[in-house]
Design a protein around this motif. Structure first.
Motif, PDB file in Angstrom:
ATOM      1  N   HIS A  94       3.241  -6.426  -2.743  1.00 19.24           N
ATOM      2  CA  HIS A  94       2.770  -6.273  -4.121  1.00 19.24           C
ATOM      3  C   HIS A  94       3.004  -4.901  -4.745  1.00 19.24           C
ATOM      4  O   HIS A  94       2.607  -4.687  -5.897  1.00 19.24           O
ATOM      5  CB  HIS A  94       1.273  -6.599  -4.195  1.00 19.24           C
ATOM      6  CG  HIS A  94       0.959  -7.998  -3.777  1.00 19.24           C
ATOM      7  ND1 HIS A  94       1.281  -9.105  -4.537  1.00 19.24           N
ATOM      8  CD2 HIS A  94       0.376  -8.489  -2.652  1.00 19.24           C
ATOM      9  CE1 HIS A  94       0.892 -10.195  -3.917  1.00 19.24           C
ATOM     10  NE2 HIS A  94       0.350  -9.856  -2.766  1.00 19.24           N
ATOM     11  N   CYS A  95       3.612  -3.981  -4.029  1.00 15.97           N
ATOM     12  CA  CYS A  95       3.849  -2.639  -4.552  1.00 15.97           C
ATOM     13  C   CYS A  95       5.331  -2.286  -4.409  1.00 15.97           C
ATOM     14  O   CYS A  95       6.056  -2.929  -3.667  1.00 15.97           O
ATOM     15  CB  CYS A  95       3.004  -1.606  -3.800  1.00 15.97           C
ATOM     16  SG  CYS A  95       1.232  -1.902  -3.919  1.00 15.97           S
ATOM     17  N   GLY A 153       0.681  -4.170   0.627  1.00 11.43           N
ATOM     18  CA  GLY A 153       1.476  -3.161  -0.082  1.00 11.43           C
ATOM     19  C   GLY A 153       2.954  -3.512  -0.112  1.00 11.43           C
ATOM     20  O   GLY A 153       3.630  -3.313  -1.129  1.00 11.43           O
ATOM     21  N   ALA A 212       7.230  -0.482  -2.628  1.00 14.54           N
ATOM     22  CA  ALA A 212       7.304   0.270  -1.370  1.00 14.54           C
ATOM     23  C   ALA A 212       8.750   0.518  -0.976  1.00 14.54           C
ATOM     24  O   ALA A 212       9.647  -0.233  -1.354  1.00 14.54           O
ATOM     25  CB  ALA A 212       6.592  -0.508  -0.262  1.00 14.54           C
TER      26      ALA A 212
END
Length: 152
Positions: free
Chosen positions: A104-105, A101, A107
């Motif tokens: 790739h996100c 996360g 956050a």
């Protein structure tokens, strides 16, 4: 195999136990923020879990032997949840999800940094499989890998 299990595949069995969003978030809170009381888990979660869902997931985790539940001697209605060895063994699973996360996100940078602190070296067996998957699933010369190659 329990009645509700779809198959005896180890991935399926794990998902049957902790694969829903709420269970993973409860485990995150118990493991990484040391929230061990129902009220803490309910009120301090950013995701606003409902009390009925929280109670259900805690019951499942206790029944599965991931958490234990004990009353507090000084307060009859207060309960403390503790990780069992089975629960502690989930740390690498949640750390890996957190690292993915963070990478790739979109956050929160502070939370992503905390997830990255648990970085690990991938086992060689994972690296080999990941390389195979990249080769099989990538676009190669205008063709999706894995499709039959046309011979000239």
């Amino acid at each position: 195999m329990a009645v509700h299990d779809r198959s005896s595949c180890p991935i399926n069995l794990a998902i049957e136990l902790f694969g829903d969003r709420w269970t993973l978030l409860i485990l995150r809170d118990v493991i990484f923020t040391d929230r061990r009381h129902f009220r803490e888990l309910l009120r301090e979660s950013e995701e606003n879990i409902t009390s009925s869902i929280l109670a259900d997931r805690l019951d499942r985790l206790v029944a599965a032997g991931v958490l234990t539940r004990e009353g507090v001697a000084t307060h009859k209605q207060k309960t403390v949840y503790s990780l069992t060895e089975k629960g502690v063994d989930l740390v690498p699973v949640l750390a890996t999800i957190g690292q993915w996360g963070a990478d790739h996100c979109a956050a929160d940078p502070a939370k992503a940094a905390a997830a990255r602190e648990l970085e690990y070296r991938r086992p060689e067996s994972w690296s080999g499989l990941m390389s195979e998957l990249r080769a099989r699933h990538s676009v190669v010369a205008g063709q999706v890998a894995g499709e039959p190659r046309r011979r000239p």
